[in-house]
Design a protein around this motif. Structure first.
Motif, PDB file in Angstrom:
ATOM      1  N   ARG A  44       0.862  -1.078  -0.075  1.00 24.20           N
ATOM      2  CA  ARG A  44      -0.100   0.057   0.104  1.00 24.20           C
ATOM      3  C   ARG A  44       0.928   0.826   0.427  1.00 24.20           C
ATOM      4  O   ARG A  44       1.687   1.495   0.563  1.00 24.20           O
ATOM      5  CB  ARG A  44      -1.233   0.349   1.508  1.00 24.20           C
ATOM      6  CG  ARG A  44      -1.565   1.155   1.413  1.00 24.20           C
ATOM      7  CD  ARG A  44      -2.954   1.229   2.388  1.00 24.20           C
ATOM      8  NE  ARG A  44      -2.169   1.815   3.794  1.00 24.20           N
ATOM      9  CZ  ARG A  44      -2.645   1.579   4.438  1.00 24.20           C
ATOM     10  NH1 ARG A  44      -3.839   1.084   4.940  1.00 24.20           N
ATOM     11  NH2 ARG A  44      -2.158   1.641   5.791  1.00 24.20           N
ATOM     12  N   PRO A  45       0.616   1.345  -0.880  1.00 32.75           N
ATOM     13  CA  PRO A  45       1.117   3.112  -0.872  1.00 32.75           C
ATOM     14  C   PRO A  45       0.721   4.135  -0.071  1.00 32.75           C
ATOM     15  O   PRO A  45      -0.287   4.158   0.285  1.00 32.75           O
ATOM     16  CB  PRO A  45       1.513   3.901  -2.509  1.00 32.75           C
ATOM     17  CG  PRO A  45       0.218   3.114  -2.488  1.00 32.75           C
ATOM     18  CD  PRO A  45      -0.487   2.131  -2.260  1.00 32.75           C
ATOM     19  N   GLU A  46       1.867   4.885   0.512  1.00 29.99           N
ATOM     20  CA  GLU A  46       1.790   5.865   1.547  1.00 29.99           C
ATOM     21  C   GLU A  46       2.448   6.875   1.689  1.00 29.99           C
ATOM     22  O   GLU A  46       1.563   7.873   2.440  1.00 29.99           O
ATOM     23  CB  GLU A  46       2.828   5.076   3.046  1.00 29.99           C
ATOM     24  CG  GLU A  46       2.200   4.591   3.443  1.00 29.99           C
ATOM     25  CD  GLU A  46       3.038   3.613   4.608  1.00 29.99           C
ATOM     26  OE1 GLU A  46       4.435   3.841   5.062  1.00 29.99           O
ATOM     27  OE2 GLU A  46       2.341   2.562   5.203  1.00 29.99           O
ATOM     28  N   ALA A  47       2.597   7.746   0.556  1.00 30.84           N
ATOM     29  CA  ALA A  47       3.299   8.668  -0.157  1.00 30.84           C
ATOM     30  C   ALA A  47       2.804   8.873  -1.815  1.00 30.84           C
ATOM     31  O   ALA A  47       3.175   7.997  -2.218  1.00 30.84           O
ATOM     32  CB  ALA A  47       4.026   8.766   0.269  1.00 30.84           C
ATOM     33  N   ALA A  48       2.491  10.223  -1.955  1.00 24.97           N
ATOM     34  CA  ALA A  48       2.313  10.061  -3.509  1.00 24.97           C
ATOM     35  C   ALA A  48       3.498  12.022  -3.956  1.00 24.97           C
ATOM     36  O   ALA A  48       4.263  12.303  -2.698  1.00 24.97           O
ATOM     37  CB  ALA A  48       1.273  10.552  -3.898  1.00 24.97           C
ATOM     38  N   CYS A  49       3.540  11.781  -5.240  1.00 27.82           N
ATOM     39  CA  CYS A  49       4.720  12.581  -5.276  1.00 27.82           C
ATOM     40  C   CYS A  49       4.085  13.138  -6.989  1.00 27.82           C
ATOM     41  O   CYS A  49       3.503  11.709  -8.108  1.00 27.82           O
ATOM     42  CB  CYS A  49       6.126  13.340  -5.491  1.00 27.82           C
ATOM     43  SG  CYS A  49       6.827  11.951  -6.164  1.00 27.82           S
ATOM     44  N   ASP A  50       4.094  14.216  -7.767  1.00 37.13           N
ATOM     45  CA  ASP A  50       3.712  14.364  -8.869  1.00 37.13           C
ATOM     46  C   ASP A  50       5.301  15.371 -10.070  1.00 37.13           C
ATOM     47  O   ASP A  50       6.350  16.110  -9.264  1.00 37.13           O
ATOM     48  CB  ASP A  50       2.988  15.509  -9.238  1.00 37.13           C
ATOM     49  CG  ASP A  50       1.915  15.335  -8.442  1.00 37.13           C
ATOM     50  OD1 ASP A  50       1.153  14.046  -9.886  1.00 37.13           O
ATOM     51  OD2 ASP A  50       1.002  15.574  -7.452  1.00 37.13           O
ATOM     52  N   ILE A  51       6.015  14.522 -10.853  1.00 39.42           N
ATOM     53  CA  ILE A  51       6.426  14.604 -11.571  1.00 39.42           C
ATOM     54  C   ILE A  51       6.071  15.606 -13.148  1.00 39.42           C
ATOM     55  O   ILE A  51       5.151  14.494 -13.740  1.00 39.42           O
ATOM     56  CB  ILE A  51       7.785  13.963 -11.479  1.00 39.42           C
ATOM     57  CG1 ILE A  51       8.583  13.081  -9.915  1.00 39.42           C
ATOM     58  CG2 ILE A  51       9.239  14.102 -12.912  1.00 39.42           C
ATOM     59  CD1 ILE A  51       9.116  12.072 -10.258  1.00 39.42           C
ATOM     60  N   GLU A  52       7.010  15.822 -13.512  1.00 36.92           N
ATOM     61  CA  GLU A  52       6.708  16.441 -14.783  1.00 36.92           C
ATOM     62  C   GLU A  52       8.048  16.732 -15.516  1.00 36.92           C
ATOM     63  O   GLU A  52       8.973  17.338 -15.463  1.00 36.92           O
ATOM     64  CB  GLU A  52       6.013  17.925 -15.040  1.00 36.92           C
ATOM     65  CG  GLU A  52       5.637  18.625 -15.996  1.00 36.92           C
ATOM     66  CD  GLU A  52       4.361  19.645 -16.434  1.00 36.92           C
ATOM     67  OE1 GLU A  52       4.247  19.839 -17.713  1.00 36.92           O
ATOM     68  OE2 GLU A  52       4.465  20.197 -15.073  1.00 36.92           O
ATOM     69  N   VAL A  53       8.036  15.751 -16.719  1.00 40.60           N
ATOM     70  CA  VAL A  53       9.144  16.211 -17.606  1.00 40.60           C
ATOM     71  C   VAL A  53       8.925  16.698 -18.789  1.00 40.60           C
ATOM     72  O   VAL A  53       8.480  16.591 -19.237  1.00 40.60           O
ATOM     73  CB  VAL A  53       9.485  15.142 -18.175  1.00 40.60           C
ATOM     74  CG1 VAL A  53      10.710  14.584 -18.619  1.00 40.60           C
ATOM     75  CG2 VAL A  53      10.007  13.358 -17.243  1.00 40.60           C
ATOM     76  N   ILE A  54       9.597  18.329 -18.750  1.00 36.15           N
ATOM     77  CA  ILE A  54       8.712  19.087 -20.149  1.00 36.15           C
ATOM     78  C   ILE A  54      10.066  18.576 -21.191  1.00 36.15           C
ATOM     79  O   ILE A  54      11.840  19.662 -20.831  1.00 36.15           O
ATOM     80  CB  ILE A  54       9.092  20.636 -19.374  1.00 36.15           C
ATOM     81  CG1 ILE A  54       7.779  19.832 -18.640  1.00 36.15           C
ATOM     82  CG2 ILE A  54       8.933  21.887 -20.977  1.00 36.15           C
ATOM     83  CD1 ILE A  54       7.689  21.959 -17.602  1.00 36.15           C
ATOM     84  N   ALA A  55      10.035  18.789 -22.820  1.00 37.60           N
ATOM     85  CA  ALA A  55      11.103  18.376 -22.979  1.00 37.60           C
ATOM     86  C   ALA A  55      11.166  20.433 -24.415  1.00 37.60           C
ATOM     87  O   ALA A  55      11.123  20.351 -25.367  1.00 37.60           O
ATOM     88  CB  ALA A  55      10.541  17.597 -24.319  1.00 37.60           C
ATOM     89  N   ALA A  56      10.936  21.377 -23.852  1.00 40.19           N
ATOM     90  CA  ALA A  56      11.438  21.991 -23.845  1.00 40.19           C
ATOM     91  C   ALA A  56      13.103  22.829 -24.912  1.00 40.19           C
ATOM     92  O   ALA A  56      14.077  22.352 -24.385  1.00 40.19           O
ATOM     93  CB  ALA A  56      10.895  23.494 -23.604  1.00 40.19           C
ATOM     94  N   ASP A  57      13.025  22.913 -26.151  1.00 41.80           N
ATOM     95  CA  ASP A  57      14.516  22.685 -26.796  1.00 41.80           C
ATOM     96  C   ASP A  57      14.992  23.914 -26.150  1.00 41.80           C
ATOM     97  O   ASP A  57      16.542  23.603 -26.121  1.00 41.80           O
ATOM     98  CB  ASP A  57      14.195  22.965 -28.443  1.00 41.80           C
ATOM     99  CG  ASP A  57      13.187  21.951 -29.392  1.00 41.80           C
ATOM    100  OD1 ASP A  57      13.399  20.747 -28.896  1.00 41.80           O
ATOM    101  OD2 ASP A  57      13.096  22.524 -30.298  1.00 41.80           O
ATOM    102  N   GLU A  58      14.807  24.901 -25.787  1.00 44.96           N
ATOM    103  CA  GLU A  58      15.341  25.940 -25.039  1.00 44.96           C
ATOM    104  C   GLU A  58      15.337  25.856 -23.735  1.00 44.96           C
ATOM    105  O   GLU A  58      17.071  26.022 -22.787  1.00 44.96           O
ATOM    106  CB  GLU A  58      15.275  26.998 -25.266  1.00 44.96           C
ATOM    107  CG  GLU A  58      14.838  27.658 -26.774  1.00 44.96           C
ATOM    108  CD  GLU A  58      14.879  29.595 -26.557  1.00 44.96           C
ATOM    109  OE1 GLU A  58      14.357  29.878 -26.160  1.00 44.96           O
ATOM    110  OE2 GLU A  58      14.933  28.979 -28.356  1.00 44.96           O
ATOM    111  N   SER A  59      15.040  25.236 -22.761  1.00 47.34           N
ATOM    112  CA  SER A  59      14.916  25.266 -21.497  1.00 47.34           C
ATOM    113  C   SER A  59      13.934  23.785 -20.732  1.00 47.34           C
ATOM    114  O   SER A  59      13.259  23.395 -20.181  1.00 47.34           O
ATOM    115  CB  SER A  59      14.175  26.209 -20.536  1.00 47.34           C
ATOM    116  OG  SER A  59      12.614  26.162 -20.992  1.00 47.34           O
ATOM    117  N   PRO A  60      15.182  22.202 -21.552  1.00 50.32           N
ATOM    118  CA  PRO A  60      14.171  21.011 -20.696  1.00 50.32           C
ATOM    119  C   PRO A  60      14.322  21.394 -19.232  1.00 50.32           C
ATOM    120  O   PRO A  60      15.477  21.449 -18.855  1.00 50.32           O
ATOM    121  CB  PRO A  60      15.041  20.037 -21.807  1.00 50.32           C
ATOM    122  CG  PRO A  60      16.760  21.136 -22.156  1.00 50.32           C
ATOM    123  CD  PRO A  60      15.468  22.254 -22.540  1.00 50.32           C
TER     124      PRO A  60
END
Length: 274
Positions: A44-60
């Protein structure tokens, strides 16, 4: 071109639920193939998080719970950056109630076998060979316990490719490998083997039933029992951090060995007969 369709993924690493949004084509492929086995929680998970991977050419960049945690590389580096951050995050979240080991774990006929050893000792090679002969797979690198149960983070198996001019070992022949999901250029990263669903161990094992094998490569295949004290020492050495849970259930009479191996099937044969 690494920028692609925005995709959402969810993976479970023991007590941590990770929600990922990614616009990076290679990161999405990496998540689909290499973490497909982690879509359902083993505990059973006891914690959660959110990750965003942004593939912008100038500022990944990589954003964790609204905060930029990686922005110092090229778009081609996003997969490696994501994997590094994922492991750091998961290990940090497990320091209080779990112990996490650099080891491989598989299940044969209801008995869990943990292979421990330094990098290059053959943990992934043994995991691959074991899966091919019908063993159930927990992990080839991350084994977790809460002191009473054992399970793994079921990433795809990663193994070192043969050197230039070297013959590929027979136990790697015919596998569906993926050798570019981690590489900015083809061939830069070790190949992976996505373990099929029918080969996955779907529930934790009892810590009292674990057999521990400290492995090394050698000119011949042999196994010898070791003391409980030495077994506990090896367990502790394999931990990614100082364990905060008792490891006593993981060691026992006739459950700890030291082994050398020449071919994976030779060692697996010994274990199946023991």
């Amino acid at each position: 071109m690494e920028r692609g369709t925005l995709e959402q993924h969810e993976i479970f690493l023991s007590g941590l639920r990770v929600r990922v949004r990614s616009s990076c084509t290679r990161t999405n492929r990496y998540l689909r193939r290499h973490w497909s086995a982690a879509k359902s929680p083993l505990v059973r998970p006891e914690a959660a998080c959110d990750i965003e991977v942004i593939a912008a050419d100038e500022s990944p960049r990589i954003v964790l719970d609204g905060e930029v945690v990686w922005s110092d590389g090229e778009v081609e580096d996003l997969v490696a950056g994501f994997e590094h951050r994922l492991y750091r995050l998961a290990l940090a979240r497990h320091k209080r109630g779990f112990a996490v080991f650099h080891a491989a774990a598989l299940v044969s006929h209801g008995s869990t076998v943990v292979f421990s050893g330094p990098s290059g000792a053959g943990k992934s090679s043994l995991a691959l060979a074991a899966v091919r002969r019908g063993w159930k797979y927990f992990s080839d690198e991350f084994v977790v316990t809460d002191g009473q149960r054992v399970w793994g983070w079921p990433r795809a198996i990663r193994f070192d490719p043969p050197g230039p001019g070297a013959r590929r070992p027979d136990y790697l022949e015919g596998l569906d490998t993926d050798d570019d999901a981690m590489a900015s250029q083809p061939g830069d990263a070790p190949p992976y083997y996505p373990v099929p669903g029918h080969a996955l161990q779907r529930a934790p094992s009892s810590a009292h039933d674990v057999r521990f094998v400290r492995i090394e490569r050698g000119q011949k295949t042999a196994m010898a029992r070791i003391s409980i004290g030495l077994g506990l020492k090896y367990w502790t050495e394999a931990s990614f951090f100082v364990p905060k849970v008792s490891l006593g259930a993981l060691v026992g009479v006739n459950r700890t060995w030291r082994a050398s191996w020449r071919h994976p099937d030779e060692l697996l044969d010994l274990l199946e007969r023991t």
